[in-house]
Write a protein that holds these residues in place. Structure first.
Motif, PDB file in Angstrom:
ATOM      1  N   TYR A  23       0.800  -1.246  -0.002  1.00 52.66           N
ATOM      2  CA  TYR A  23      -0.113   0.150   0.083  1.00 52.66           C
ATOM      3  C   TYR A  23       0.954   1.388   0.028  1.00 52.66           C
ATOM      4  CZ  TYR A  23      -3.206   3.979   1.071  1.00 52.66           C
ATOM      5  OH  TYR A  23      -4.071   5.006   1.136  1.00 52.66           O
TER       6      TYR A  23
ATOM      7  N   ARG B 126       0.763   5.695  -1.358  1.00 53.55           N
ATOM      8  CA  ARG B 126      -0.166   6.821  -1.497  1.00 53.55           C
ATOM      9  C   ARG B 126       0.715   8.141  -1.953  1.00 53.55           C
ATOM     10  NH1 ARG B 126      -1.570  11.860  -0.125  1.00 53.55           N
ATOM     11  NH2 ARG B 126       0.267  11.669   1.255  1.00 53.55           N
TER      12      ARG B 126
ATOM     13  N   PHE C 216      -2.054  -1.969  -3.831  1.00 55.81           N
ATOM     14  CA  PHE C 216      -2.988  -0.903  -3.590  1.00 55.81           C
ATOM     15  C   PHE C 216      -2.227   0.561  -3.612  1.00 55.81           C
ATOM     16  CE2 PHE C 216      -4.310  -4.938  -1.878  1.00 55.81           C
ATOM     17  CZ  PHE C 216      -5.574  -4.837  -2.420  1.00 55.81           C
TER      18      PHE C 216
ATOM     19  N   ASP D 249      -2.966   4.711  -3.955  1.00 55.21           N
ATOM     20  CA  ASP D 249      -3.905   5.827  -3.919  1.00 55.21           C
ATOM     21  C   ASP D 249      -3.257   7.135  -4.597  1.00 55.21           C
ATOM     22  OD1 ASP D 249      -6.550   5.128  -2.974  1.00 55.21           O
ATOM     23  OD2 ASP D 249      -5.851   4.795  -1.064  1.00 55.21           O
TER      24      ASP D 249
ATOM     25  N   ASP E  68      -9.987   5.374  -1.829  1.00 56.43           N
ATOM     26  CA  ASP E  68     -10.519   4.330  -2.803  1.00 56.43           C
ATOM     27  C   ASP E  68      -9.804   3.217  -2.432  1.00 56.43           C
ATOM     28  OD1 ASP E  68     -12.474   6.023  -4.069  1.00 56.43           O
ATOM     29  OD2 ASP E  68     -11.204   6.744  -5.446  1.00 56.43           O
ATOM     30  N   GLN E  69      -8.247   3.212  -2.739  1.00 54.78           N
ATOM     31  CA  GLN E  69      -7.630   1.872  -2.721  1.00 54.78           C
ATOM     32  C   GLN E  69      -7.531   1.323  -1.318  1.00 54.78           C
ATOM     33  OE1 GLN E  69      -6.274  -0.059  -5.474  1.00 54.78           O
ATOM     34  NE2 GLN E  69      -7.662   1.439  -6.637  1.00 54.78           N
TER      35      GLN E  69
ATOM     36  N   LEU F 182     -10.466  -0.702  -0.534  1.00 57.54           N
ATOM     37  CA  LEU F 182     -10.447  -2.013  -1.013  1.00 57.54           C
ATOM     38  C   LEU F 182      -9.543  -2.896  -0.252  1.00 57.54           C
ATOM     39  CD1 LEU F 182     -10.237  -0.998  -4.901  1.00 57.54           C
ATOM     40  CD2 LEU F 182     -12.201  -1.712  -3.500  1.00 57.54           C
TER      41      LEU F 182
END
Length: 567
Positions: free
Chosen positions: A20, A22, A57, A59, A72-73, A76
């Protein structure tokens, strides 16, 4: 800061990780380069333990202040944690200060622990131990650093934009005002942006729409109101801003000019040729006060005029002069303060004898003129939902024909000035005048105010000449207090006009001549002015089809007039 990883179950060879990361526009970084950098750090952390990234993931464009449930991600990823067949048993973070903001770690980590999914962070050298106080402290520090970094970015950006506006008069983006077009002025002064082909942009006059802006300012100074200006532009077929440039205004209907569009143009200082910034601000407020974990949302609010940033010199061609713009602003302030619109009537297709005089007795609102099939009516429209909310038994439309009112009202009013009633009418008019109220004379108070203003001018001049600031400030404070006292006294001066004598009223009435003949020959506009000067009020009751007429000639002097065959 790297800490020893917690004592947890070892990760099996070829363990699957979800990555993850961002990045947002506030970070001022290229999304792809930021993604690559975060992926490299995550891979370097897990590869020695035999892990590999199988899910990603990332963002893009999401603010770090948004909680994970509103990205959003990230949303999820949290949803995948509930899936037993999710395909990964740990999550690795690229950079913790980009993933977590404020107290987000404390709100998110329990979810990972509940589903048995480890969270790996490069700054900890491995997995986060939810029971390790040092790990929790470090992650909280990164959340605070993330919040501080965001605040610093905002301060730097706003400071730079203020300087670019004030010193350079630079156009900082957004839709150009109606009346202008955007053009390229050359390569962007920022070398990195210029290397990408970005151009510096500026405003240039649009030949068609700029003339409309000039016309709007001229009409307002000519005593036309905002509503009248909008109607004139619509009657002349002038396209409204959203119709003139639909691509720039996809959120507008483009049907016609509205009062709000005219008002926005009249209050936009950029039409003077100066660049203006910071007219609005974005404030963060709680999305739900009962659930702080949902985070904040941004709302746009207007800043007071003293916080606007204006360029020191003109940055583009002005459509109106500074004097014209300031004159319009002064007029608008007077009208907003006194509640009185422009008094200049705007042209209408049909003249009505009783404009603003007919009142609907059901809702106590003024009935509007309505022309249909060659007949003039007065109409009161009342939406059903409003009637239901206000508990008013009101039809959707109430009508009364004008021609059923003209002759009875003219006859009744003329009878008041007949030779047999003229003396009673004059006596009633004399008695209906308000009593004179005695009070202080206004002129000595005004002279005292002028003396205070002169003293303040002298004290300011002395301060600029180098006098002791402490002494001069005391003088100014004393005079300002005295001036405030005189202003209060002036406000208390009675504004009641002088009462006319019986003889003066008789002279005015006799100068009018035969009132009945005057009313018969008068044009509807002139007759309407007479009735409005007399404060004529026609209260129409649709249930009894009667009109109660009142012209304030004296106490309780009212006449019930039958219309539509009423009694």
């Amino acid at each position: 800061m790297a800490l020893d990883p917690p004592k947890a179950a070892p990760i099996a060879r070829k363990a699957s990780f979800a990555f993850y990361g961002r990045v947002s526009t506030e970070d001022n970084q290229d999304p792809e380069s930021s993604r690559g950098w975060q992926m490299t750090r995550a891979s370097a952390l897990i590869e020695p333990s035999g892990g590999e990234i199988t899910h990603e993931f990332f963002d893009i464009g999401e603010s770090r202040s948004l909680p994970w449930q509103r990205r959003d991600q990230a949303r999820l990823l949290l949803a995948e944690l509930r899936n037993p067949l999710r395909g990964f048993n740990a999550v690795v973070i690229g950079e913790p200060h980009r993933a977590f903001y404020g107290n987000q770690f404390g709100l998110t980590m329990p979810v990972f622990s509940h589903f048995g999914v480890q969270l790996w962070v490069p700054e900890l050298g491995g997995a986060v131990d939810p029971d390790n106080e040092a790990h929790e402290l470090v992650m909280s520090v990164y959340g605070g650093m993330s919040k501080g970094e965001r605040n610093r970015i905002r301060v730097r950006v706003r400071t730079a934009m203020a300087a670019q506006t004030e010193l350079e008069g630079r156009f900082l983006g957004g839709r150009p005002p109606y009346g202008y077009d955007l053009i390229d002025l050359g390569p962007h002064p920022n070398p990195s942006k210029a290397a990408k082909g970005q151009q510096l942009r500026g405003l240039v006059r649009n030949p068609a729409t700029s003339a409309v802006v000039e016309r709007i300012f001229a009409l307002y100074l000519a005593e036309y109101g905002i509503h009248a200006i909008a109607e004139m532009l619509n009657a002349d077929g002038v396209p409204c801003p959203s119709a003139a440039d639909p691509a720039r205004n996809p959120h507008r209907s483009g049907l016609a000019w509205a009062k709000s569009a005219v008002r926005v143009i009249l209050t936009n200082p950029r039409y003077t040729g100066f660049q203006v910034w910071n007219k609005q601000r974005s404030d963060d407020i709680l999305l739900d006060v009962d659930d702080v974990a949902l985070g904040n949302t941004s709302i746009v609010r207007w800043n007071p005029k003293e916080k606007w940033v204006m360029s020191k010199t003109p940055s583009h061609e002005g459509l109106v002069s500074l004097d014209t713009f300031e004159g319009v602003q002064d007029l608008m302030q007077v009208h907003s303060r006194t509640g009185t619109p422009h008094q200049r009537p705007h042209p209408t297709r049909h003249s009505y004898v009783f404009p603003s005089c007919v009142i609907c007795s059901l809702c106590d609102r003024r009935m509007q003129g309505h022309y249909a099939h060659g007949v003039k009516y007065y109409r009161c429209r009342y939406a059903k939902q409003y009637a239901k909310i206000n508990k008013v038994d009101h039809p959707g439309n109430v009508y009364i024909r004008e021609d059923t009112l003209v002759e009875p009202i003219d006859t009744w009013l003329a009878s008041a000035f007949s030779p047999t009633n003229i003396n009673n009418t004059i006596n009633a008019m004399a008695e209906s005048q308000p009593e004179e109220v005695t009070g202080p004379e206004p002129e000595p108070i005004r002279q005292a105010l002028r003396d205070c203003d002169a003293k303040l001018d002298r004290y300011r001049a002395a301060l600029e000449a180098g006098a002791d600031p402490v002494v001069v400030t005391d003088w100014i404070t004393e005079v300002q207090a005295e001036r405030a006292m005189h202003q209060r006294l002036l406000a208390e001066v009675p504004q009641t006009p002088r009462r006319l004598t019986h003889e003066e009223i008789s002279q005015i009435v006799n100068a009018l001549g035969d009132i009945a003949a005057v009313l018969r020959r008068a044009h509807p506009d002139d007759k309407a002015e007479v009735y409005q000067q007399l404060n004529l009020r026609l209260n129409y009751d649709p249930e009894t089809t009667t009109v109660r007429a009142d012209v304030n000639l004296g106490a309780d002097r009212r006449q019930v007039v039958g219309v539509r065959g009423g009694t």
